[in-house]
Design a protein around this motif. Structure first.
Motif, PDB file in Angstrom:
ATOM      1  N   PRO A  75       0.794  -1.130  -0.010  1.00  0.00           N
ATOM      2  CA  PRO A  75      -0.149  -0.098  -0.075  1.00  0.00           C
ATOM      3  C   PRO A  75       1.106   1.323   0.218  1.00  0.00           C
ATOM      4  CG  PRO A  75      -0.683  -1.416   1.483  1.00  0.00           C
ATOM      5  CD  PRO A  75       0.490  -2.112   1.045  1.00  0.00           C
ATOM      6  N   ASN A  95      -3.493   4.674   0.974  1.00  0.00           N
ATOM      7  CA  ASN A  95      -3.675   3.151   0.977  1.00  0.00           C
ATOM      8  C   ASN A  95      -4.049   2.606  -0.501  1.00  0.00           C
ATOM      9  OD1 ASN A  95      -3.878   0.974   2.292  1.00  0.00           O
ATOM     10  ND2 ASN A  95      -6.050   1.045   2.874  1.00  0.00           N
ATOM     11  N   SER A 131      -3.229   0.284  -3.504  1.00  0.00           N
ATOM     12  CA  SER A 131      -2.611  -0.928  -3.391  1.00  0.00           C
ATOM     13  C   SER A 131      -2.849  -1.731  -4.785  1.00  0.00           C
ATOM     14  CB  SER A 131      -3.062  -1.749  -1.985  1.00  0.00           C
ATOM     15  OG  SER A 131      -2.378  -3.206  -2.290  1.00  0.00           O
ATOM     16  N   LYS A 144      -8.370  -0.931   0.784  1.00  0.00           N
ATOM     17  CA  LYS A 144      -7.521  -0.287  -0.450  1.00  0.00           C
ATOM     18  C   LYS A 144      -8.089   1.216  -0.483  1.00  0.00           C
ATOM     19  CE  LYS A 144      -6.478  -4.123  -3.098  1.00  0.00           C
ATOM     20  NZ  LYS A 144      -6.594  -4.960  -4.436  1.00  0.00           N
TER      21      LYS A 144
END
Length: 356
Positions: free
Chosen positions: A123, A143, A145, A259
């Motif tokens: 991430p 965040n 990813s 995510k």
């Protein structure tokens, strides 16, 4: 268009002052702290040459100009028109594939960052880094990813230079609407248990021997965007005594989930607890003093985070540093407008961080 691949991207370890016009000041300050051994997440910076290559190689810049030609005579107060233009331009960015040479270098670097971090599809934070400071104007994403999501958010970060607010700002200042190249920082994302802002000098009393820390639960977005009333800790830099401790009720926090990030309520049992332990406060102050020395003993405004995944003291990270707004170099002090209360002045400084 002949371009050297290494012009697109610079790792923090290799990023020097000479790169700043291409990467922006945020990237440079992170790189300087990283090289000085301060706790900064690993990462790299995409230069404005990457942006240039993207919009020229794909013909996107021509389509941007065609689109904006319809809005050339729009008054900067016509927010509906800029909203329409911003949405059309975002669609243009989103529908334009990255050239393979650029795409491959970004993905290769992302894979290397995953390898360095020891996490598959690590991430990351994708943050704008303008060559001209425009706090809060461009988008950043936390965040993020996976390879596909990284590319999507990177393009969205570039496209944010054409958001309605950004277009209106350029129109108001008489700047060209067509071009606002921005650098982008890609660095390991820190899932914060607590985060906030630290001033290495007291922004109200101007006392250079006091650090002030604003802190809350979760990611720092709730503090830097002033969506919660954060805890405040004032620390004597000489004795490391915590001279003031103000713990406010904290009803919500920004957290990383699936995510991305979202806002969650804080449990009643944690709402009135201090968001930092004493040993974390002291460690932040000690490290922050090193940041101030690194940047010429100029009082700094530092974004920090305490990771929920690392043990203390490895849990502490710095995410950005810049001079405190209002610092007067010649006088060597922070200017405070007369007649305003202390909390009001700190709130003003926080707003300047966003919109100054």
């Amino acid at each position: 268009m002949t371009v050297q691949k290494e012009e697109f991207l610079v790792w923090f370890e290799d990023l020097l002052e000479v790169h700043a016009p291409l990467t922006g000041k945020k990237a440079l300050s992170l790189a300087e702290m990283k090289r000085a051994g301060l706790p900064v997440p690993s990462g790299f910076a995409l230069t404005i040459k990457a942006w240039d290559f993207f919009v020229n190689e794909t013909g996107l810049l021509g389509r941007i100009r065609e689109c904006l030609a319809h809005y050339r005579n729009v008054e900067f107060t016509d927010l509906a028109a800029f909203e329409e233009a911003g949405n059309r331009l975002f669609e243009l960015f989103e529908s334009t594939p990255l050239p393979s040479i650029l795409r491959n270098q970004i993905l290769k670097s992302y894979d290397r960052l995953s390898e360095i971090s020891g996490v598959e599809s690590v991430p990351v934070a994708v943050r704008s880094s303008g060559t001209v400071s425009r706090p809060g104007l461009f988008s950043s994403f936390l965040n993020v990813s996976g390879r596909d999501m990284l590319l999507k958010k990177l393009v969205a970060c570039w496209a944010s230079a054409y958001s309605p607010r950004a277009l209106a700002m350029r129109a108001q200042r008489g700047l060209p609407l067509e071009r606002e190249a921005i650098g982008v920082v890609v660095c390991q994302f820190i899932p914060a248990r607590s985060a906030g802002v630290l001033f290495t000098a007291h922004p109200v009393t101007r006392n250079p021997n006091q650090c002030v820390i604003e802190a809350s639960w979760g990611l720092g977005e709730s503090v830097v965007q002033s969506s919660v009333t954060p805890d405040r800790f004032t620390v004597n830099r000489t004795t490391l005594e915590i001279e003031e401790r103000v713990v406010h009720p904290k009803l919500s926090q920004v957290v990383s989930r699936d995510k991305g990030i979202r806002i969650e309520s804080i449990s009643k049992s944690a709402q009135n607890l201090p968001s930092l332990e004493d040993q974390e406060i002291i460690a932040l102050v000690k490290q922050a003093e090193k940041v101030e020395r690194l940047f010429g003993n100029i009082p700094q405004d530092i974004e920090w985070a305490v990771s929920m995944n690392e043990p203390f003291p490895e849990s502490i990270f710095f995410l950005q540093a810049r001079p405190i707004a209002g610092f007067h170099r010649e006088k060597g002090e922070i200017e405070k407008p007369p007649g305003i209360e202390d909390p009001e002045h700190i709130a003003e400084l926080m707003i300047k961080r966003l919109f100054g």
